[in-house]
Motif scaffolding. Structure first.
Motif, PDB file in Angstrom:
ATOM      1  N   ILE A 154     -26.210  17.693   9.308  1.00 45.20           N
ATOM      2  CA  ILE A 154     -26.416  18.503   8.001  1.00 45.20           C
ATOM      3  C   ILE A 154     -27.604  18.163   7.212  1.00 45.20           C
ATOM      4  O   ILE A 154     -28.013  17.140   7.476  1.00 45.20           O
ATOM      5  CB  ILE A 154     -25.182  18.528   7.293  1.00 45.20           C
ATOM      6  N   THR A 155     -27.966  19.078   6.454  1.00 45.09           N
ATOM      7  CA  THR A 155     -29.141  18.737   5.439  1.00 45.09           C
ATOM      8  C   THR A 155     -28.457  18.233   4.329  1.00 45.09           C
ATOM      9  O   THR A 155     -27.301  18.594   3.671  1.00 45.09           O
ATOM     10  CB  THR A 155     -29.859  20.017   5.116  1.00 45.09           C
ATOM     11  N   ARG A 156     -29.262  17.241   3.698  1.00 45.80           N
ATOM     12  CA  ARG A 156     -28.746  16.545   2.532  1.00 45.80           C
ATOM     13  C   ARG A 156     -28.740  17.721   1.263  1.00 45.80           C
ATOM     14  O   ARG A 156     -27.766  17.608   0.477  1.00 45.80           O
ATOM     15  CB  ARG A 156     -29.520  15.454   2.045  1.00 45.80           C
ATOM     16  N   ASN A 170     -30.675  15.595   8.098  1.00 43.06           N
ATOM     17  CA  ASN A 170     -30.972  14.026   7.581  1.00 43.06           C
ATOM     18  C   ASN A 170     -29.632  13.296   7.374  1.00 43.06           C
ATOM     19  O   ASN A 170     -29.707  12.216   6.802  1.00 43.06           O
ATOM     20  CB  ASN A 170     -32.186  13.753   6.713  1.00 43.06           C
ATOM     21  N   LEU A 171     -28.543  13.872   7.828  1.00 39.19           N
ATOM     22  CA  LEU A 171     -27.220  13.462   7.367  1.00 39.19           C
ATOM     23  C   LEU A 171     -26.404  13.636   8.271  1.00 39.19           C
ATOM     24  O   LEU A 171     -26.450  14.639   8.855  1.00 39.19           O
ATOM     25  CB  LEU A 171     -26.960  13.951   6.069  1.00 39.19           C
ATOM     26  N   CYS A 172     -25.411  12.901   8.656  1.00 39.58           N
ATOM     27  CA  CYS A 172     -24.384  12.999   9.596  1.00 39.58           C
ATOM     28  C   CYS A 172     -23.090  13.501   8.983  1.00 39.58           C
ATOM     29  O   CYS A 172     -22.586  12.758   7.791  1.00 39.58           O
ATOM     30  CB  CYS A 172     -24.135  12.097  10.766  1.00 39.58           C
ATOM     31  N   LEU A 173     -22.152  14.372   9.299  1.00 35.39           N
ATOM     32  CA  LEU A 173     -20.991  14.703   8.958  1.00 35.39           C
ATOM     33  C   LEU A 173     -19.926  13.514   8.886  1.00 35.39           C
ATOM     34  O   LEU A 173     -20.191  12.635   9.878  1.00 35.39           O
ATOM     35  CB  LEU A 173     -20.361  15.979   9.645  1.00 35.39           C
ATOM     36  N   SER A 203     -21.114   7.596   5.756  1.00 34.71           N
ATOM     37  CA  SER A 203     -21.779   8.926   5.704  1.00 34.71           C
ATOM     38  C   SER A 203     -21.561   9.574   4.302  1.00 34.71           C
ATOM     39  O   SER A 203     -22.341  10.370   3.889  1.00 34.71           O
ATOM     40  CB  SER A 203     -21.354  10.020   6.786  1.00 34.71           C
ATOM     41  N   ALA A 204     -20.375   9.050   3.719  1.00 37.37           N
ATOM     42  CA  ALA A 204     -20.132   9.665   2.211  1.00 37.37           C
ATOM     43  C   ALA A 204     -21.231   9.123   1.176  1.00 37.37           C
ATOM     44  O   ALA A 204     -21.598   9.649   0.184  1.00 37.37           O
ATOM     45  CB  ALA A 204     -18.648   9.273   1.886  1.00 37.37           C
ATOM     46  N   THR A 205     -21.792   7.943   1.555  1.00 42.51           N
ATOM     47  CA  THR A 205     -22.713   7.398   0.727  1.00 42.51           C
ATOM     48  C   THR A 205     -24.486   7.735   1.049  1.00 42.51           C
ATOM     49  O   THR A 205     -25.334   7.203   0.630  1.00 42.51           O
ATOM     50  CB  THR A 205     -22.710   6.005   0.415  1.00 42.51           C
ATOM     51  N   GLY A 206     -24.160   8.770   2.171  1.00 43.51           N
ATOM     52  CA  GLY A 206     -25.479   9.336   2.764  1.00 43.51           C
ATOM     53  C   GLY A 206     -26.277   8.414   3.680  1.00 43.51           C
ATOM     54  O   GLY A 206     -27.477   8.405   3.683  1.00 43.51           O
ATOM     55  N   ALA A 207     -25.686   7.464   4.327  1.00 42.05           N
ATOM     56  CA  ALA A 207     -26.442   6.484   5.381  1.00 42.05           C
ATOM     57  C   ALA A 207     -27.266   7.464   6.491  1.00 42.05           C
ATOM     58  O   ALA A 207     -26.854   8.300   6.796  1.00 42.05           O
ATOM     59  CB  ALA A 207     -25.543   5.862   6.006  1.00 42.05           C
TER      60      ALA A 207
END
Ligand SMILES: *[C@@H]1O[C@H](CO)[C@@H](O)[C@H](O)[C@H]1NC(C)=O
Ligand SMILES: *[C@@H]1O[C@H](CO)[C@@H](O)[C@H](O)[C@H]1NC(C)=O
Ligand SMILES: *[C@@H]1O[C@H](CO)[C@@H](O)[C@H](O)[C@H]1NC(C)=O
Ligand SMILES: *[C@@H]1O[C@H](CO)[C@@H](O)[C@H](O)[C@H]1NC(C)=O
Length: 371
Positions: A154-156, A170-173, A203-207
């Motif tokens: 997904i997109t940040r 640049n982000l995974c669900l 992923s919650a912290t945007g890794a």
């Protein structure tokens, strides 16, 4: 593969032991109750119905309760905009009328309850990035979106006014791990699905950095961790025993019984039952009143009668239920010698001499026969 099968089986049994009725889920916090899911409405959690024709509701007191009608569906599902607002007039309640944003995978940036137009379809659904911004005015048009290269990406940022590139994916669900890292100006991120039910706490912290399947480190609600995620393997989960639950967790631990008078679960205590000196049936839903009654008079019968501690057979009295301190002397008294009483007898008169009477009667009867 075997591990995967076990997890799938475990998930199936979890679904069967869910505490809320279908289409409802537990809402913790001030409500602390089962409420209809987003997109459903009902007068109670056991009567949740899907909102009609792509209309949508928000879980909570706005979509579950005695006075709730179809007008609770006053928003639109992702990919649709509100073309006619919901009607709340008693007797003619109606859901919002929703019109599709079209085939561009756009969706409104805000879930409105007020009237919208096609140009409110100004951002992209999860898994898509913005290529052409929405147009307002005379030639109003929805935004145009492209699918991210990788499933689960997904997109940040949910852009509305600036076109993006594939690299903005640049982000995974949370249900995925980063199998190919994102680099600024470089290739788009690639995401790989975690085993069913497991989520990736990073992923919650945007890794965005490269991960392994060991990033699938969190068990779902209603499960506990039997082995933490470590190099090479995801977390291992087991379903909570009946009448207990656990929030999503990545640390070793056990579930908590719903009943406050059940013991803490552990590797040796694996089912929910009333703790020592408590009798009855444990609560079957979170925050339900305890079904366990404290019987700490050693003479009380260790099974309840009408929900109260009762005196054992051959004793009588009214033992205290739920006494905070054990009685110093028994509150159940022995029946007179040779008299008997069933468990739960409260009055001395309930003790009779059946033990001595019955043989006597028989003896007398035999004597009469002999004569
Ligand atoms: C939950 O607890 C109740 C009350 O003790 C019991 O009757 C029921 O069997 C339990 N549920 C399961 C699935 O074991
Ligand atoms: C005993 O306490 C439990 C809660 O622990 C409660 O549900 C029950 O009604 C009480 N019973 C009596 C007889 O006081
Ligand atoms: C407790 O009462 C039940 C009947 O309510 C009886 O069957 C049982 O034997 C009693 N137990 C004791 C220890 O007296
Ligand atoms: C003794 O009392 C019980 C009730 O407490 C009664 O059921 C039983 O029949 C009585 N027995 C005799 C012999 O009177």
């Amino acid at each position: 593969m075997r591990k995967l099968i076990i997890i799938v089986l475990v998930l199936v049994s979890y679904v069967q032991s869910q505490i809320c009725p279908s289409y409802a889920s537990w809402v913790a916090g001030s409500t602390n109750a089962c409420q209809c899911n987003n997109g459903y409405y009902g007068t109670s959690p056991s009567t949740c119905k899907a909102c009609p024709d792509n209309s949508w509701s928000t879980q909570g007191s706005t979509n579950t309760g005695p006075s709730i009608t179809v007008s609770a569906c006053n928003q639109c599902a992702p990919g649709y905009f509100v073309s006619t607002v919901a009607v709340t007039t008693p007797g003619s309640e109606a859901a919002a009328k929703c019109t599709t944003c079209g085939t561009t995978h756009s969706t409104p940036n805000t879930m409105a309850t007020t009237q919208q137009t096609i140009s409110d379809c100004n951002t992209c659904m999860d898994g898509y990035y913005l290529t052409v911004v929405a147009v307002t005015g005379g030639s109003a048009a929805a935004a145009t979106c492209q699918a991210c290269a990788s499933q689960g990406a997904i997109t940040r940022l949910r852009a509305t006014d600036t076109p993006q590139t594939a690299n903005d994916c640049n982000l995974c669900l949370p249900g995925y791990w980063v199998s190919s890292a994102f680099a600024q100006g470089g290739p788009a991120i690639r995401c790989t699905a975690c085993p069913p039910g497991l989520t990736n706490s990073a992923s919650a912290t945007g890794a965005t950095g490269l991960q392994t399947i060991a990033s699938c480190d969190t068990c779902p609600i209603g499960f506990y961790v039997t082995a933490i995620a470590q190099s090479g393997g995801p977390v291992s989960c087991a379903p909570c025993p009946p009448n207990s639950s656990s929030p999503p967790s990545k640390n070793l631990g056990f579930c908590t019984c719903f009943d406050t008078n059940a013991p803490a679960l552990s590797s040796s205590v694996t089912s929910c039952a009333c703790k020592t000196n408590y009798f009855g049936s444990v609560a079957t839903a979170p925050l339900a009143a305890s079904g366990c009654v404290l019987c700490n008079d050693p003479n009380a019968n260790y099974s309840l009668i009408n929900g109260k501690c009762a005196c054992r057979a051959n004793t009588y009295g009214t033992p205290t239920s739920n006494a905070t301190t054990p009685p110093t002397s028994s509150t159940c008294y022995n029946c007179p010698t040779d008299a008997t009483s069933p468990a739960g007898t409260t009055e001395k008169a309930g003790c009779n001499n059946s033990k001595i009477l019955l043989p006597l009667v028989t003896l007398l009867f035999s004597l009469i026969l002999l004569l």
